[in-house]
Design a protein around this motif. Sequence first.
Motif, PDB file in Angstrom:
ATOM      1  N   SER A  88       4.584 -15.923 -13.103  1.00  0.00           N
ATOM      2  CA  SER A  88       3.675 -15.243 -13.860  1.00  0.00           C
ATOM      3  C   SER A  88       4.375 -14.167 -14.561  1.00  0.00           C
ATOM      4  O   SER A  88       4.182 -13.530 -15.591  1.00  0.00           O
ATOM      5  CB  SER A  88       2.542 -14.852 -13.225  1.00  0.00           C
ATOM      6  N   LEU A  89       5.194 -13.417 -13.933  1.00  0.00           N
ATOM      7  CA  LEU A  89       5.728 -12.029 -14.066  1.00  0.00           C
ATOM      8  C   LEU A  89       6.818 -12.465 -15.267  1.00  0.00           C
ATOM      9  O   LEU A  89       6.885 -11.716 -16.129  1.00  0.00           O
ATOM     10  CB  LEU A  89       6.556 -11.525 -12.514  1.00  0.00           C
ATOM     11  N   VAL A  90       7.650 -13.380 -15.030  1.00  0.00           N
ATOM     12  CA  VAL A  90       8.516 -13.610 -16.050  1.00  0.00           C
ATOM     13  C   VAL A  90       7.901 -14.114 -17.337  1.00  0.00           C
ATOM     14  O   VAL A  90       8.386 -13.775 -18.487  1.00  0.00           O
ATOM     15  CB  VAL A  90       9.663 -14.895 -15.382  1.00  0.00           C
ATOM     16  N   SER A  91       6.751 -15.057 -17.140  1.00  0.00           N
ATOM     17  CA  SER A  91       5.986 -15.280 -18.605  1.00  0.00           C
ATOM     18  C   SER A  91       5.675 -13.839 -19.100  1.00  0.00           C
ATOM     19  O   SER A  91       5.761 -13.833 -20.494  1.00  0.00           O
ATOM     20  CB  SER A  91       4.680 -16.002 -18.022  1.00  0.00           C
ATOM     21  N   LEU A  92       4.953 -12.922 -18.434  1.00  0.00           N
ATOM     22  CA  LEU A  92       4.602 -11.617 -19.065  1.00  0.00           C
ATOM     23  C   LEU A  92       5.973 -11.155 -19.532  1.00  0.00           C
ATOM     24  O   LEU A  92       5.804 -10.450 -20.821  1.00  0.00           O
ATOM     25  CB  LEU A  92       4.255 -10.813 -18.019  1.00  0.00           C
ATOM     26  N   ILE A  93       7.050 -10.986 -18.891  1.00  0.00           N
ATOM     27  CA  ILE A  93       8.419 -10.294 -19.589  1.00  0.00           C
ATOM     28  C   ILE A  93       8.583 -10.996 -20.867  1.00  0.00           C
ATOM     29  O   ILE A  93       8.918 -10.328 -21.856  1.00  0.00           O
ATOM     30  CB  ILE A  93       9.500 -10.543 -18.628  1.00  0.00           C
ATOM     31  N   GLU A  94       8.611 -12.330 -20.918  1.00  0.00           N
ATOM     32  CA  GLU A  94       8.771 -13.209 -22.005  1.00  0.00           C
ATOM     33  C   GLU A  94       8.205 -12.725 -23.175  1.00  0.00           C
ATOM     34  O   GLU A  94       8.477 -12.706 -24.399  1.00  0.00           O
ATOM     35  CB  GLU A  94       8.712 -14.633 -21.872  1.00  0.00           C
ATOM     36  N   THR A  95       6.790 -12.214 -23.094  1.00  0.00           N
ATOM     37  CA  THR A  95       6.006 -12.066 -24.081  1.00  0.00           C
ATOM     38  C   THR A  95       6.580 -10.752 -24.960  1.00  0.00           C
ATOM     39  O   THR A  95       6.112 -10.442 -26.061  1.00  0.00           O
ATOM     40  CB  THR A  95       4.457 -11.826 -23.866  1.00  0.00           C
ATOM     41  N   PHE A  96       7.392  -9.895 -24.243  1.00  0.00           N
ATOM     42  CA  PHE A  96       8.181  -8.742 -24.692  1.00  0.00           C
ATOM     43  C   PHE A  96       9.487  -8.817 -25.124  1.00  0.00           C
ATOM     44  O   PHE A  96       9.628  -8.248 -26.300  1.00  0.00           O
ATOM     45  CB  PHE A  96       7.574  -7.705 -23.755  1.00  0.00           C
ATOM     46  N   ARG A  97      10.217  -9.611 -24.388  1.00  0.00           N
ATOM     47  CA  ARG A  97      11.615  -9.855 -24.966  1.00  0.00           C
ATOM     48  C   ARG A  97      12.157 -10.995 -23.995  1.00  0.00           C
ATOM     49  O   ARG A  97      11.641 -11.184 -22.886  1.00  0.00           O
ATOM     50  CB  ARG A  97      12.163  -8.548 -24.352  1.00  0.00           C
ATOM     51  N   GLY A  98      13.122 -11.801 -24.575  1.00  0.00           N
ATOM     52  CA  GLY A  98      13.770 -12.799 -23.725  1.00  0.00           C
ATOM     53  C   GLY A  98      15.244 -12.627 -23.590  1.00  0.00           C
ATOM     54  O   GLY A  98      16.016 -13.286 -22.913  1.00  0.00           O
ATOM     55  N   GLU A  99      15.851 -11.584 -24.283  1.00  0.00           N
ATOM     56  CA  GLU A  99      17.385 -11.323 -23.846  1.00  0.00           C
ATOM     57  C   GLU A  99      17.474  -9.842 -23.234  1.00  0.00           C
ATOM     58  O   GLU A  99      17.076  -9.083 -23.803  1.00  0.00           O
ATOM     59  CB  GLU A  99      18.078 -11.441 -25.191  1.00  0.00           C
ATOM     60  N   PHE A 100      18.429  -9.782 -22.367  1.00  0.00           N
ATOM     61  CA  PHE A 100      18.804  -8.657 -21.475  1.00  0.00           C
ATOM     62  C   PHE A 100      20.174  -8.528 -21.314  1.00  0.00           C
ATOM     63  O   PHE A 100      20.880  -9.434 -20.996  1.00  0.00           O
ATOM     64  CB  PHE A 100      18.034  -8.490 -20.175  1.00  0.00           C
ATOM     65  N   LEU A 105      16.633 -16.356 -14.498  1.00  0.00           N
ATOM     66  CA  LEU A 105      18.001 -17.372 -14.858  1.00  0.00           C
ATOM     67  C   LEU A 105      17.455 -18.326 -15.827  1.00  0.00           C
ATOM     68  O   LEU A 105      18.238 -18.682 -16.936  1.00  0.00           O
ATOM     69  CB  LEU A 105      18.890 -17.435 -13.914  1.00  0.00           C
ATOM     70  N   GLU A 106      16.667 -19.068 -15.524  1.00  0.00           N
ATOM     71  CA  GLU A 106      16.178 -20.263 -16.206  1.00  0.00           C
ATOM     72  C   GLU A 106      15.444 -20.133 -17.570  1.00  0.00           C
ATOM     73  O   GLU A 106      15.624 -20.580 -18.501  1.00  0.00           O
ATOM     74  CB  GLU A 106      15.155 -21.249 -15.364  1.00  0.00           C
ATOM     75  N   ARG A 107      14.828 -18.855 -17.475  1.00  0.00           N
ATOM     76  CA  ARG A 107      13.831 -18.609 -18.686  1.00  0.00           C
ATOM     77  C   ARG A 107      14.155 -17.297 -19.447  1.00  0.00           C
ATOM     78  O   ARG A 107      13.876 -17.267 -20.438  1.00  0.00           O
ATOM     79  CB  ARG A 107      12.345 -18.301 -18.087  1.00  0.00           C
ATOM     80  N   LEU A 108      15.253 -16.411 -19.125  1.00  0.00           N
ATOM     81  CA  LEU A 108      15.817 -15.420 -19.799  1.00  0.00           C
ATOM     82  C   LEU A 108      17.174 -15.570 -20.087  1.00  0.00           C
ATOM     83  O   LEU A 108      17.938 -16.136 -19.248  1.00  0.00           O
ATOM     84  CB  LEU A 108      15.355 -14.173 -18.975  1.00  0.00           C
ATOM     85  N   GLU A 109      17.577 -15.003 -21.287  1.00  0.00           N
ATOM     86  CA  GLU A 109      19.027 -14.722 -21.488  1.00  0.00           C
ATOM     87  C   GLU A 109      19.486 -13.390 -20.729  1.00  0.00           C
ATOM     88  O   GLU A 109      18.985 -12.463 -21.343  1.00  0.00           O
ATOM     89  CB  GLU A 109      19.308 -14.796 -22.842  1.00  0.00           C
ATOM     90  N   ILE A 110      20.222 -13.559 -19.771  1.00  0.00           N
ATOM     91  CA  ILE A 110      20.900 -12.098 -18.984  1.00  0.00           C
ATOM     92  C   ILE A 110      22.202 -12.438 -19.007  1.00  0.00           C
ATOM     93  O   ILE A 110      22.947 -13.063 -18.499  1.00  0.00           O
ATOM     94  CB  ILE A 110      20.083 -12.220 -17.607  1.00  0.00           C
ATOM     95  N   LYS A 111      22.774 -11.362 -19.584  1.00  0.00           N
ATOM     96  CA  LYS A 111      24.246 -11.236 -19.493  1.00  0.00           C
ATOM     97  C   LYS A 111      24.747 -10.714 -18.107  1.00  0.00           C
ATOM     98  O   LYS A 111      25.851 -10.943 -17.512  1.00  0.00           O
ATOM     99  CB  LYS A 111      24.523 -10.375 -20.641  1.00  0.00           C
ATOM    100  N   HIS A 112      24.268  -9.859 -17.611  1.00  0.00           N
ATOM    101  CA  HIS A 112      24.605  -9.202 -16.133  1.00  0.00           C
ATOM    102  C   HIS A 112      23.370  -9.078 -15.330  1.00  0.00           C
ATOM    103  O   HIS A 112      22.512  -8.413 -15.641  1.00  0.00           O
ATOM    104  CB  HIS A 112      25.341  -7.905 -16.283  1.00  0.00           C
ATOM    105  N   LEU A 113      23.416  -9.896 -14.146  1.00  0.00           N
ATOM    106  CA  LEU A 113      22.497  -9.722 -12.954  1.00  0.00           C
ATOM    107  C   LEU A 113      22.903  -8.950 -11.864  1.00  0.00           C
ATOM    108  O   LEU A 113      23.979  -9.408 -11.436  1.00  0.00           O
ATOM    109  CB  LEU A 113      21.805 -11.197 -12.943  1.00  0.00           C
TER     110      LEU A 113
END
Length: 101
Positions: free
Chosen positions: A22-34, A52-60
Amino acid sequence: MRFKNARNYDEFAQAQNWAAKSLVSLIETFRGEFGSVYEIGCGSGLLTKVLLERLEIKHLSLNDLYESQIMNGFHSQIGDICQIEMPKGLDLVVSSSVFQW
């Protein structure tokens, strides 16, 4: 809880799985790349895996009180988030079930 001893945690943590998704779904509504993301209290990695599955993250970067297997291969900080210095220049700071613990 020391997650190295919680062998079946992910299997039975249904509420925590729902919260992470649910948290990642909410984040996705605002932005998908970080560029740079910092997760507080990664535990066994339930939220980490969804990020990692649902967002594009360069550095975690991951934080927890105790080292867990999910932390291998990522920049990690062991310790109480109230007592350590977080990395600079973050695009997203995220946490989920750490608040319940």
